[in-house]
Design a protein around this motif. Structure first.
Motif, short mmCIF file in Angstrom:
data_model
loop_
_atom_site.label_atom_id
_atom_site.label_comp_id
_atom_site.label_asym_id
_atom_site.label_seq_id
_atom_site.Cartn_x
_atom_site.Cartn_y
_atom_site.Cartn_z
N ASP A 107 0.83 -1.21 0.00
CA ASP A 107 0.00 0.00 0.00
C ASP A 107 0.86 1.26 0.00
O ASP A 107 0.53 2.26 -0.64
N TYR A 111 1.74 4.68 -2.60
CA TYR A 111 1.65 6.02 -2.01
C TYR A 111 2.97 6.80 -2.12
O TYR A 111 3.01 7.99 -1.80
N TYR A 135 -2.00 -6.38 -4.50
CA TYR A 135 -1.33 -5.17 -4.95
C TYR A 135 -0.35 -5.51 -6.07
O TYR A 135 0.23 -6.59 -6.10
#
Length: 189
Positions: A107, A111, A135
């Motif tokens: 994650d 970002y 992901y």
């Protein structure tokens, strides 16, 4: 030259997911050690309500049986937000003989463009993205990928289970559960 992985977080509490990530990256990249860096005030989420000394004690209890794991309190010695670029600069000054690998979840890979001073940071440290099946780990920044088994444990889940009076056995080491009970962290007894 020594190779050290850095795993940052609030560790509120530390759990088997954190330990598995550290162990998988240690083995995959043939690192000498992994340093767990508890954050004082993370820039991307709320500051922990749990006392710093309890988070450190839980973390030390979690890693006590692994000689390749250490706790480094560099971010706890600074006030304000714990920006990774500042931490890496300090670590490189203090340990010029070490090559650092900054371990982040999938994650956080997505970002990365939003990280504080990311262009400077990406030149100072090698990012290691731990890949989960949900992901893709796509980034314009250099990220070494390490696949890890899927374990859906989070500190938030553990705190919620404790508040609901549910068991947290098998979510984290017994030594961490002992610290939680001793200090009645999260209202547990």
């Amino acid at each position: 030259m020594q190779k050290v992985g850095l795993l940052g977080g609030t560790f509120d509490p530390p759990h088997y997911g954190h330990l598995m990530i550290a162990e998988e990256v240690l083995e995959a990249l043939d690192l000498d050690e992994v340093w767990f860096i508890p954050s004082n005030e993370p820039p991307h989420k709320e500051k922990s309500d749990t006392k710093v000394e309890y988070r450190v004690e839980m973390l030390q209890a979690a890693i006590e049986d692994n000689t390749n794991f250490k706790v480094n309190q560099i971010e706890l010695k600074r006030s304000g937000k714990s920006y990774t670029v500042d931490t890496i600069k300090l670590l490189r000054e203090q340990y010029p003989e070490i090559t650092f690998y900054f371990i982040i979840g999938a994650d956080m890979v997505e970002y990365l463009p939003n990280w504080y001073k990311i262009d400077e940071l990406s030149k100072l440290v090698q990012f290691v993205g731990v890949k989960r099946s949900d992901y893709q780990l796509k980034s314009n920044y250099p990220v070494v990928q390490v696949n890890i088994p899927g374990v859906d444990i989070s500190s938030t889940l553990i705190r919620e289970r404790l508040s609901e009076g549910k068991s947290i056995r098998y979510f984290l080491p017994e030594s961490v559960i002992d610290v939680i009970k001793e200090h009645q962290i999260y209202g547990s007894k």
